[in-house]
Scaffold this active site. Structure first.
Site, PDB file in Angstrom:
ATOM      1  N   HIS A 107     -78.519  99.349  -4.684  1.00 26.20           N
ATOM      2  CA  HIS A 107     -79.285 100.285  -3.869  1.00 26.20           C
ATOM      3  C   HIS A 107     -79.300 101.643  -4.560  1.00 26.20           C
ATOM      4  O   HIS A 107     -78.245 102.227  -4.838  1.00 26.20           O
ATOM      5  CB  HIS A 107     -78.639 100.370  -2.486  1.00 26.20           C
ATOM      6  CG  HIS A 107     -79.387 101.185  -1.494  1.00 26.20           C
ATOM      7  ND1 HIS A 107     -80.463 100.699  -0.770  1.00 26.20           N
ATOM      8  CD2 HIS A 107     -79.217 102.459  -1.078  1.00 26.20           C
ATOM      9  CE1 HIS A 107     -80.906 101.640   0.037  1.00 26.20           C
ATOM     10  NE2 HIS A 107     -80.180 102.735  -0.135  1.00 26.20           N
ATOM     11  N   ASP A 132     -80.529 105.440  -4.292  1.00 23.57           N
ATOM     12  CA  ASP A 132     -80.992 106.476  -3.367  1.00 23.57           C
ATOM     13  C   ASP A 132     -81.648 107.613  -4.138  1.00 23.57           C
ATOM     14  O   ASP A 132     -80.967 108.374  -4.831  1.00 23.57           O
ATOM     15  CB  ASP A 132     -79.807 107.021  -2.558  1.00 23.57           C
ATOM     16  CG  ASP A 132     -79.329 106.029  -1.515  1.00 23.57           C
ATOM     17  OD1 ASP A 132     -80.177 105.566  -0.720  1.00 23.57           O
ATOM     18  OD2 ASP A 132     -78.127 105.720  -1.484  1.00 23.57           O
ATOM     19  N   MET A 167     -86.075 108.741  -0.566  1.00 21.56           N
ATOM     20  CA  MET A 167     -85.980 109.791   0.454  1.00 21.56           C
ATOM     21  C   MET A 167     -86.632 111.033  -0.135  1.00 21.56           C
ATOM     22  O   MET A 167     -85.968 112.011  -0.470  1.00 21.56           O
ATOM     23  CB  MET A 167     -84.499 110.031   0.816  1.00 21.56           C
ATOM     24  CG  MET A 167     -83.943 108.925   1.709  1.00 21.56           C
ATOM     25  SD  MET A 167     -82.152 108.860   1.651  1.00 21.56           S
ATOM     26  CE  MET A 167     -81.930 107.938   0.138  1.00 21.56           C
ATOM     27  N   HIS A 190     -84.585 103.260  -2.656  1.00 23.56           N
ATOM     28  CA  HIS A 190     -84.791 103.877  -1.344  1.00 23.56           C
ATOM     29  C   HIS A 190     -85.246 105.311  -1.578  1.00 23.56           C
ATOM     30  O   HIS A 190     -84.444 106.161  -1.968  1.00 23.56           O
ATOM     31  CB  HIS A 190     -83.453 103.801  -0.573  1.00 23.56           C
ATOM     32  CG  HIS A 190     -83.474 104.498   0.750  1.00 23.56           C
ATOM     33  ND1 HIS A 190     -82.316 104.824   1.426  1.00 23.56           N
ATOM     34  CD2 HIS A 190     -84.495 104.923   1.533  1.00 23.56           C
ATOM     35  CE1 HIS A 190     -82.636 105.426   2.568  1.00 23.56           C
ATOM     36  NE2 HIS A 190     -83.935 105.506   2.648  1.00 23.56           N
TER      37      HIS A 190
HETATM   38  C1  DX5 Z   1     -77.840 107.935   2.795  1.00 25.77           C
HETATM   39  C2  DX5 Z   1     -78.195 106.865   1.817  1.00 25.77           C
HETATM   40  C3  DX5 Z   1     -77.276 105.713   1.833  1.00 25.77           C
HETATM   41  C4  DX5 Z   1     -75.857 106.054   1.426  1.00 25.77           C
HETATM   42  C5  DX5 Z   1     -74.947 105.163   2.211  1.00 25.77           C
HETATM   43  O1  DX5 Z   1     -78.890 108.823   2.934  1.00 25.77           O
HETATM   44  O2  DX5 Z   1     -79.484 106.346   2.092  1.00 25.77           O
HETATM   45  O3  DX5 Z   1     -77.759 104.640   1.045  1.00 25.77           O
HETATM   46  O4  DX5 Z   1     -75.598 105.847   0.073  1.00 25.77           O
HETATM   47  O5  DX5 Z   1     -73.627 105.536   1.953  1.00 25.77           O
HETATM   48  P1  DX5 Z   1     -72.434 105.067   2.888  1.00 25.77           P
HETATM   49  O6  DX5 Z   1     -72.395 103.572   2.845  1.00 25.77           O
HETATM   50  O7  DX5 Z   1     -71.242 105.731   2.302  1.00 25.77           O
HETATM   51  O8  DX5 Z   1     -72.762 105.552   4.284  1.00 25.77           O
HETATM   52 ZN    ZN Z   2     -80.094 104.478   1.042  1.00 25.05          ZN
END
Ligand code: DX5
Ligand code: ZN
Length: 220
Positions: free
Chosen positions: A31, A33, A66, A64
């Site tokens: 994944h 981010d 954002m 992902h």
């Molecule tokens: C948050 C990200 C997540 C993050 C999750 O905005 O989209 O993917 O990395 O991290 P954990 O598992 O630590 O909550």
């Molecule tokens: Zn994420």
């Protein structure tokens, strides 16, 4: 659908991404981010890093986005070789066009919803999706506490997906660990993002096995 685990490299060592990818050979996805300081108050990485990571690992990349302008940038992540590209409903101005473009470039198309965004208005978009991502924290940072209040929406999303043939994956992201993953799986999620619970563990590979076993147990 079998349980899938997508460890988030946000919690990995950014100076050693190839090693960190190799540390999770049992991951279904990595994944990634992507944050832009506009859609969320944090900045991470972009296309050059995704392109480099693509060459450094065989594990498919689950990007992902954002970012404030996913319509402009998402297709380039598909072109860069991401296996899955997820855009935020709150940011996209032409989600149908962008999702179709992602698919036409050979990637899976995902739509993400923030904790406070209802799923029902997006029912008519389901045919355009390969995955629906429900955020279980406010996006922007790893290591936040899981929001239990999103679980009823996970159930409603699972019902909507079932009514549309059950083909679409349902991903949860944020605060997923060995404890909260069971509640997510019971509610109907089948793809689990975990950052701190994997890369914060002394043995990331074993942490993934543990998460997968907990989700499997909750479903059976
Ligand atoms: C948050 C990200 C997540 C993050 C999750 O905005 O989209 O993917 O990395 O991290 P954990 O598992 O630590 O909550
Ligand atoms: Zn994420």
């Amino acid at each position: 659908m079998a349980v899938q685990i997508s460890p988030s490299i946000l919690a990995a060592d950014f100076a050693r991404l190839a090693d960190e990818a190799a540390a999770v050979p049992n991951a279904d996805w990595l994944h990634v981010d992507v944050m832009d300081y506009h859609f969320v108050p944090n900045l991470t990485l972009g296309l050059p890093v995704v392109e480099a990571l693509r060459k450094a690992t065989d594990t498919p990349l689950d990007c992902h986005l954002m970012i404030a302008d996913p319509d402009r940038w998402a297709p380039q992540y598909a072109e860069a070789g991401a296996g899955s590209v997820t855009i935020h409903a709150e940011a996209a101005r032409a989600p149908i066009r962008t999702l179709r473009e992602i698919r036409s470039l050979g990637a899976r198309a995902g739509l993400a919803l923030n904790p406070a965004t209802a799923v029902e208005p997006y029912e008519d978009l389901l045919p355009e999706l390969d995955m629906l991502l429900l955020m279980t924290v406010e996006p922007g940072f790893g290591g936040q506490r899981f929001l239990d209040g999103v679980l009823p929406k996970v159930r409603r999303a699972r019902d909507l997906i079932a009514r549309h043939g059950g083909r679409i994956w349902l991903q949860v992201d944020g605060g997923v660990d060995a404890d909260t993953i069971e509640r997510c799986a019971e509610a109907g999620a089948d793809v689990f993002v975990a950052g701190s619970a994997v890369y914060g563990a002394s043995d990331p590979e074993a942490a993934i096995d543990k998460l997968r076993a907990a989700a499997d147990r909750a479903i059976s």
